[in-house]
Design a protein around this motif. Structure first.
Motif, PDB file in Angstrom:
ATOM      1  N   THR A 184       0.904  -1.097   0.002  1.00  0.00           N
ATOM      2  CA  THR A 184      -0.052  -0.036  -0.151  1.00  0.00           C
ATOM      3  C   THR A 184       0.917   1.253   0.052  1.00  0.00           C
ATOM      4  OG1 THR A 184       0.331   0.202   2.212  1.00  0.00           O
ATOM      5  CG2 THR A 184      -1.828  -1.264   1.412  1.00  0.00           C
ATOM      6  N   GLY A 185       0.341   2.393  -0.141  1.00  0.00           N
ATOM      7  CA  GLY A 185       0.970   3.515  -0.042  1.00  0.00           C
ATOM      8  C   GLY A 185      -0.213   4.905   0.238  1.00  0.00           C
ATOM      9  N   SER A 186       0.459   5.476   1.135  1.00  0.00           N
ATOM     10  CA  SER A 186      -0.697   6.639   1.454  1.00  0.00           C
ATOM     11  C   SER A 186       0.198   7.879   2.108  1.00  0.00           C
ATOM     12  CB  SER A 186      -1.718   6.467   2.641  1.00  0.00           C
ATOM     13  OG  SER A 186      -1.099   5.919   3.685  1.00  0.00           O
ATOM     14  N   SER A 187      -0.311   9.131   1.726  1.00  0.00           N
ATOM     15  CA  SER A 187       0.093  10.296   2.225  1.00  0.00           C
ATOM     16  C   SER A 187      -0.823  11.536   2.023  1.00  0.00           C
ATOM     17  CB  SER A 187       1.297  10.726   1.307  1.00  0.00           C
ATOM     18  OG  SER A 187       0.915  10.946   0.227  1.00  0.00           O
ATOM     19  N   ASP A 188      -0.703  12.713   2.509  1.00  0.00           N
ATOM     20  CA  ASP A 188      -1.579  13.629   2.508  1.00  0.00           C
ATOM     21  C   ASP A 188      -1.732  14.101   1.136  1.00  0.00           C
ATOM     22  OD1 ASP A 188       0.813  14.832   2.557  1.00  0.00           O
ATOM     23  OD2 ASP A 188       0.330  16.480   3.600  1.00  0.00           O
ATOM     24  N   THR A 189      -0.871  13.948   0.298  1.00  0.00           N
ATOM     25  CA  THR A 189      -0.820  14.388  -1.203  1.00  0.00           C
ATOM     26  C   THR A 189      -1.402  13.228  -2.096  1.00  0.00           C
ATOM     27  OG1 THR A 189       1.608  13.524  -1.560  1.00  0.00           O
ATOM     28  CG2 THR A 189       1.165  16.003  -1.086  1.00  0.00           C
TER      29      THR A 189
ATOM     30  N   VAL B 242      -7.444   7.237  -3.631  1.00  0.00           N
ATOM     31  CA  VAL B 242      -8.829   7.240  -3.086  1.00  0.00           C
ATOM     32  C   VAL B 242      -8.502   8.370  -1.585  1.00  0.00           C
ATOM     33  CG1 VAL B 242     -10.509   5.819  -1.549  1.00  0.00           C
ATOM     34  CG2 VAL B 242      -9.003   4.814  -3.282  1.00  0.00           C
ATOM     35  N   MET B 243      -9.173   9.455  -2.076  1.00  0.00           N
ATOM     36  CA  MET B 243      -9.142  10.483  -1.134  1.00  0.00           C
ATOM     37  C   MET B 243     -10.127  10.576  -0.016  1.00  0.00           C
ATOM     38  SD  MET B 243      -6.419  12.182  -2.082  1.00  0.00           S
ATOM     39  CE  MET B 243      -6.138  13.708  -1.849  1.00  0.00           C
ATOM     40  N   ASP B 244     -10.125  11.264   1.107  1.00  0.00           N
ATOM     41  CA  ASP B 244      -8.635  11.882   1.589  1.00  0.00           C
ATOM     42  C   ASP B 244      -8.101  11.020   2.591  1.00  0.00           C
ATOM     43  OD1 ASP B 244      -8.625  13.765   3.759  1.00  0.00           O
ATOM     44  OD2 ASP B 244     -10.187  14.772   2.752  1.00  0.00           O
ATOM     45  N   TRP B 245      -6.682  11.769   2.814  1.00  0.00           N
ATOM     46  CA  TRP B 245      -5.920  11.200   4.065  1.00  0.00           C
ATOM     47  C   TRP B 245      -6.588  11.351   5.417  1.00  0.00           C
ATOM     48  CZ3 TRP B 245      -0.938  12.699   6.476  1.00  0.00           C
ATOM     49  CH2 TRP B 245      -0.015  11.273   6.718  1.00  0.00           C
ATOM     50  N   TYR B 246      -7.089  12.326   5.638  1.00  0.00           N
ATOM     51  CA  TYR B 246      -7.634  12.744   6.741  1.00  0.00           C
ATOM     52  C   TYR B 246      -9.252  12.124   7.023  1.00  0.00           C
ATOM     53  CZ  TYR B 246      -3.927  15.757   6.422  1.00  0.00           C
ATOM     54  OH  TYR B 246      -2.358  16.182   6.584  1.00  0.00           O
ATOM     55  N   ASP B 247      -9.498  11.291   6.119  1.00  0.00           N
ATOM     56  CA  ASP B 247     -11.066  10.822   6.327  1.00  0.00           C
ATOM     57  C   ASP B 247     -10.787   9.257   6.710  1.00  0.00           C
ATOM     58  OD1 ASP B 247     -13.563  10.134   6.145  1.00  0.00           O
ATOM     59  OD2 ASP B 247     -13.621  10.199   4.068  1.00  0.00           O
ATOM     60  N   PRO B 248     -10.914   8.887   8.009  1.00  0.00           N
ATOM     61  CA  PRO B 248     -10.469   7.324   8.195  1.00  0.00           C
ATOM     62  C   PRO B 248     -11.431   6.547   7.318  1.00  0.00           C
ATOM     63  CG  PRO B 248     -11.181   8.873  10.197  1.00  0.00           C
ATOM     64  CD  PRO B 248     -11.578   9.622   8.917  1.00  0.00           C
TER      65      PRO B 248
ATOM     66  N   GLU C 294      -9.467   4.890   4.038  1.00  0.00           N
ATOM     67  CA  GLU C 294      -8.499   3.484   3.934  1.00  0.00           C
ATOM     68  C   GLU C 294      -9.079   2.433   3.687  1.00  0.00           C
ATOM     69  OE1 GLU C 294      -5.121   1.619   7.010  1.00  0.00           O
ATOM     70  OE2 GLU C 294      -6.107   3.434   7.568  1.00  0.00           O
ATOM     71  N   PHE C 295     -10.270   2.048   4.255  1.00  0.00           N
ATOM     72  CA  PHE C 295     -10.825   0.814   4.096  1.00  0.00           C
ATOM     73  C   PHE C 295     -11.758   0.842   2.960  1.00  0.00           C
ATOM     74  CE2 PHE C 295      -9.776   1.252   8.633  1.00  0.00           C
ATOM     75  CZ  PHE C 295      -9.137  -0.069   8.766  1.00  0.00           C
ATOM     76  N   ASN C 296     -12.180   1.754   2.511  1.00  0.00           N
ATOM     77  CA  ASN C 296     -13.059   1.904   1.224  1.00  0.00           C
ATOM     78  C   ASN C 296     -12.450   1.615  -0.084  1.00  0.00           C
ATOM     79  OD1 ASN C 296     -15.412   2.701   2.568  1.00  0.00           O
ATOM     80  ND2 ASN C 296     -15.177   4.818   2.338  1.00  0.00           N
ATOM     81  N   ARG C 297     -10.896   2.055   0.102  1.00  0.00           N
ATOM     82  CA  ARG C 297      -9.938   1.647  -0.921  1.00  0.00           C
ATOM     83  C   ARG C 297      -9.959   0.167  -1.197  1.00  0.00           C
ATOM     84  NH1 ARG C 297      -3.901   2.038   1.035  1.00  0.00           N
ATOM     85  NH2 ARG C 297      -5.076   1.104   2.988  1.00  0.00           N
ATOM     86  N   ASN C 298     -10.034  -0.836  -0.104  1.00  0.00           N
ATOM     87  CA  ASN C 298     -10.054  -2.245   0.114  1.00  0.00           C
ATOM     88  C   ASN C 298     -11.455  -2.776  -0.374  1.00  0.00           C
ATOM     89  OD1 ASN C 298      -7.432  -1.445   1.886  1.00  0.00           O
ATOM     90  ND2 ASN C 298      -6.980  -3.365   0.803  1.00  0.00           N
ATOM     91  N   ILE C 299     -12.538  -2.036  -0.171  1.00  0.00           N
ATOM     92  CA  ILE C 299     -13.902  -2.614  -0.433  1.00  0.00           C
ATOM     93  C   ILE C 299     -13.969  -2.349  -1.814  1.00  0.00           C
ATOM     94  CG2 ILE C 299     -16.244  -1.996  -0.136  1.00  0.00           C
ATOM     95  CD1 ILE C 299     -15.679  -1.107   2.803  1.00  0.00           C
ATOM     96  N   MET C 300     -13.594  -1.312  -2.343  1.00  0.00           N
ATOM     97  CA  MET C 300     -13.616  -1.249  -3.938  1.00  0.00           C
ATOM     98  C   MET C 300     -12.704  -2.261  -4.656  1.00  0.00           C
ATOM     99  SD  MET C 300     -14.072   2.841  -4.445  1.00  0.00           S
ATOM    100  CE  MET C 300     -12.580   3.558  -3.504  1.00  0.00           C
ATOM    101  N   ALA C 301     -11.763  -2.389  -4.207  1.00  0.00           N
ATOM    102  CA  ALA C 301     -10.658  -3.464  -4.613  1.00  0.00           C
ATOM    103  C   ALA C 301     -11.279  -4.894  -4.564  1.00  0.00           C
ATOM    104  CB  ALA C 301      -9.327  -3.336  -4.089  1.00  0.00           C
TER     105      ALA C 301
END
Length: 429
Positions: free
Chosen positions: A262-267, A290-296, A299-306
């Motif tokens: 995985t990879g994540s950052s504010d940008t 999958v934005m944004d980094w400050y929205d908890p 992170e999991f919606n990324r994998n739900i979609m995947a």
């Protein structure tokens, strides 16, 4: 009149584009919501692609060439180069690296993912690989890159040269780890701008991952672990849990998923590169932005979609035997196919067989992630030629024996026709 001609030209052009590329009408959010996710459009990724690991066939795509920061997925390129260097014999998995002042200070930089390094501690390459992958540690990734080249600028140059060689056309690296370059502070590589992010695309990371898996499948021994402990039984012992929530054994585990990063950052928001296998069919999925980094939930919606997209892909595609070894008719010609042909079958496109220059492949409307990739082929030849050659091969001994006996008999008959008394004298004796 000119307006009518222009509109007609645009219509034909648009139609030809639509007909020349497979249609992937549904976006990742739409696919997830069809499976009951109920997520908003704000979670739509900036770029997504799924390819077949074996031959690079595109199985799903949605804006796959949009340029986007890969964040810590950048470490996959560093790890690829580490494996390449090990293949060249520069070091091995038991080679140790000492935590020096530089690596220790990188581990203390704020806003970076890291593990707890102790000055003077020693880590094997095996331990560094596991920590860089599971903990996404920037400091241990620098320790790995130093084995390939101690000069950071030269190592990043190598990353960019390798990306070019692999046809990663949307990619440019500014550091080996994926953090925004300004966060590297005094450890920003000389010659690379201070305020830049590594940049790539979902398509490019599918290409990189396909090469990594083809050349170094050992990487899966590290990426498949949902929880790991390094330096067990020492003062440096640490336990890490995967950020790849689709990994088997993780929070949103998907059957068959055994990697990658995985990879994540504010940008960058939340990115992921996933690989998994069902029924001997391994795929690679890359999702970026999958934005944004400050929205908890992001992170999991990324994998739900995947996970939802992988369901779609596995329901539509499968690997099957499409042509059996043996005798077949091609037009007016009978041919012999030398091996079973296995290929990816698409439920939505019926294929035909294409015979040319002694090779046959299964042909239907599809795309590949790179122009170098082609459908799998098997050899064929004219059946009559094959039958004659096989007969000669199978009965070679008998044929040679028959020829020798025929020559001997012919020679004796020839002698008898000119000197019959030789045989009468021999018989009488």
């Amino acid at each position: 009149m000119m307006q009518i001609l222009f509109r007609s030209f645009l219509s034909v052009l648009l139609l030809s584009i639509l007909m020349s590329t497979p249609a992937y009408a549904k976006s990742p959010v739409e696919i997830a919501n069809e499976q009951g996710a109920q997520m908003g459009a704000q979670y739509e990724p900036n770029g997504t692609i799924v390819i077949a690991q074996k031959n690079g066939q595109v199985l799903y795509s949605d804006d796959p060439t949009i340029k986007w920061p890969p964040a810590s997925m950048s470490k996959l390129m560093t790890i690829y180069l580490v494996y390449e260097a090990m293949d060249q014999g520069k070091f091995n998995k038991q080679t140790e690296v000492t935590v020096n002042q530089k690596f220790y200070e990188i581990s203390q930089l704020p806003m970076l993912s890291n593990n707890h390094l102790r000055l003077g501690a020693r880590y094997t390459v095996d331990e560094l690989l596991q920590t860089s992958i599971t903990a996404s540690s920037n400091s241990t990734t620098y320790m790995l890159s130093s084995l390939v080249n101690k000069n950071d600028t030269q190592f990043i140059d190598l990353m960019n040269k390798t990306a070019e060689d692999l046809h990663m056309k949307d990619t440019h690296y500014y550091n080996p780890v994926g953090a925004p370059n300004n966060l590297m502070r005094q450890y920003k590589a000389e010659g690379y701008p201070e305020d830049e992010d590594n940049i790539s695309s979902a398509k490019d990371y599918a290409i990189l991952t396909q090469h990594l898996l083809n050349r170094h499948p050992d990487i899966l021994n590290y990426t498949k672990k949902a929880e790991v402990t390094v330096k067990k039984g020492t003062q440096d012992e640490e336990t890490f849990h995967t950020y790849n929530h689709s990994l088997e054994g993780a929070k949103l585990g998907y059957k068959g998923v055994d990697g990658l990063k995985t990879g994540s950052s504010d940008t960058a928001g939340f990115n992921t590169t996933i690989t998994g296998q069902k029924n001997d069919f391994r795929i690679v999925l890359v999702m970026m932005g999958v934005m944004d980094w400050y929205d908890p939930p992001a992170e999991f919606n990324r994998n739900i979609m995947a996970n939802a997209i992988m369901d779609e892909v596995y329901n539509r595609y499968s690997i099957k035997k499409v042509l059996s070894k043996g005798k077949h008719t091609f037009g007016d010609e009978e041919v012999y196919v030398h091996n079973d042909l296995y290929d990816i079958v698409d439920k939505e496109h019926k294929g035909t067989f294409h015979y040319k220059d002694g090779l046959v492949h299964y042909d239907y409307k599809r795309q590949f992630v790179d122009s170098d990739y082609q459908p799998p082929t098997v050899k064929y030849e004219n059946y009559r030629h094959y039958a004659i050659r096989t007969f000669i091969h199978d009965y070679y001994g008998w044929i040679i024996s028959g020829v020798i006996l025929s020559l001997l008999a012919g020679t004796l008959l020839l002698i008898y026709s000119f000197k019959p008394h030789y045989f009468r004298d021999l018989w009488n004796k």
